[in-house]
Design an enzyme around this catalytic site. Structure first.
Site, PDB file in Angstrom:
ATOM      1  N   GLY A  29      -7.141   7.854   0.830  1.00 20.82           N
ATOM      2  CA  GLY A  29      -8.420   8.381   0.384  1.00 20.82           C
ATOM      3  C   GLY A  29      -9.314   7.361  -0.294  1.00 20.82           C
ATOM      4  O   GLY A  29      -8.896   6.259  -0.636  1.00 20.82           O
ATOM      5  N   ASN A  30     -10.564   7.755  -0.491  1.00 17.39           N
ATOM      6  CA  ASN A  30     -11.528   6.917  -1.195  1.00 17.39           C
ATOM      7  C   ASN A  30     -12.704   7.764  -1.651  1.00 17.39           C
ATOM      8  O   ASN A  30     -12.948   8.848  -1.107  1.00 17.39           O
ATOM      9  CB  ASN A  30     -11.999   5.740  -0.332  1.00 17.39           C
ATOM     10  N   GLY A  46      -5.773   0.140  -1.891  1.00 15.52           N
ATOM     11  CA  GLY A  46      -4.372   0.028  -2.252  1.00 15.52           C
ATOM     12  C   GLY A  46      -3.932   0.695  -3.538  1.00 15.52           C
ATOM     13  O   GLY A  46      -2.798   0.505  -3.983  1.00 15.52           O
ATOM     14  N   SER A  75     -10.784  -0.071   1.786  1.00 14.32           N
ATOM     15  CA  SER A  75     -10.815  -0.548   3.173  1.00 14.32           C
ATOM     16  C   SER A  75     -11.775   0.269   4.028  1.00 14.32           C
ATOM     17  O   SER A  75     -12.153  -0.154   5.122  1.00 14.32           O
ATOM     18  CB  SER A  75      -9.409  -0.506   3.778  1.00 14.32           C
ATOM     19  N   GLU A  76     -12.172   1.450   3.535  1.00 15.84           N
ATOM     20  CA  GLU A  76     -13.139   2.283   4.252  1.00 15.84           C
ATOM     21  C   GLU A  76     -14.560   2.068   3.725  1.00 15.84           C
ATOM     22  O   GLU A  76     -15.409   2.966   3.787  1.00 15.84           O
ATOM     23  CB  GLU A  76     -12.758   3.757   4.137  1.00 15.84           C
ATOM     24  N   HIS A  95     -13.513  11.039   0.585  1.00 15.88           N
ATOM     25  CA  HIS A  95     -12.677  11.073   1.793  1.00 15.88           C
ATOM     26  C   HIS A  95     -11.239  11.341   1.379  1.00 15.88           C
ATOM     27  O   HIS A  95     -10.707  10.676   0.489  1.00 15.88           O
ATOM     28  CB  HIS A  95     -12.761   9.754   2.546  1.00 15.88           C
ATOM     29  N   HIS A 158      -7.664  11.633  11.083  1.00 12.47           N
ATOM     30  CA  HIS A 158      -8.031  10.785   9.950  1.00 12.47           C
ATOM     31  C   HIS A 158      -8.257  11.556   8.655  1.00 12.47           C
ATOM     32  O   HIS A 158      -8.004  11.040   7.583  1.00 12.47           O
ATOM     33  CB  HIS A 158      -9.280   9.975  10.321  1.00 12.47           C
TER      34      HIS A 158
END
Length: 210
Positions: A29-30, A46, A75-76, A95, A158
């Site tokens: 997630g982010n 991470g 990373s997104e 997300h 996803h």
């Protein structure tokens, strides 16, 4: 728009909620919040979102250049930046890999959406976007046909992406998508799904806030 200090506190709080609900595990997630015109505060890559500290968060500009922070941004980042580049009305994005929603995304089955009044009035349509390789430019491309008219997206294999005027609205929309996915699954188990009639749907459409 919120100050960077307040935004840090809000992201840490929402991270705890997401982890407690099982919407993210490990480093999944982010989240991000718009700071001023051209900057966003985003979660780091991470890190477990349930145990974030304010010092972990990263400030970047809308081109992805890091302004401050000791860690690498999510990373997104490409997906998050795309949201703000296309939606001036959006100030936060979340997300997650909420399990019921993710199951439908992995099965590539759209959610039956005309089931709950709240979804129609406060969330709107939830498109199922084509599979895109995470972290790549494929993700913004898969969102492009839908980004301007929707606030929640089921991403094939996803997870879920939700947007809002602030992070609490974005998070509440995530909860709503996950609840709808759970109801969808239970209806399938019961063997029957009754969506609203056109008359009922028209009445609800007049009450929409999105």
């Amino acid at each position: 728009m919120v100050s960077i200090l307040k935004a840090k506190k809000e992201i840490v709080e929402i991270g705890k909620r997401m982890y407690a609900k099982g919407y993210v595990v490990a480093s999944e997630g982010n989240m991000s919040i718009r700071i001023g015109e051209n900057r966003i505060l985003i979660t780091p890559a991470g890190k477990n979102k349930g145990f974030l500290k304010e010092k972990d968060l990263v400030l970047v500009d809308l081109k992805g250049k890091k302004i401050s922070g000791n860690l690498a941004p999510s990373s997104e980042l490409k997906m998050q930046l795309f949201v703000y580049q296309k939606r001036k009305d959006v100030n936060a994005a979340v997300h997650a890999h909420a399990p019921y929603s993710l199951a439908f995304a992995c099965a590539r089955i759209p959610l039956a959406q005309n089931l709950l009044p709240e979804v129609i009035m406060f969330l709107g349509k939830i498109p199922l976007t084509p599979y895109a390789t995470p972290t790549t430019e494929e993700v913004p491309s898969s969102l492009a046909p839908f980004i301007e008219k929707h606030n929640a997206f089921l991403l094939e294999n996803h997870g879920v992406l939700t947007l809002g005027k602030d992070i609490f609205e974005a998070y509440n929309r995530l909860e709503m998508v996950e609840h709808l996915a759970k109801v969808n699954l239970l209806c399938k188990i019961l063997g029957k799904t009754e969506e609203f009639s056109k008359e009922s749907l028209d009445k609800l459409e007049k009450l929409k806030t999105v």
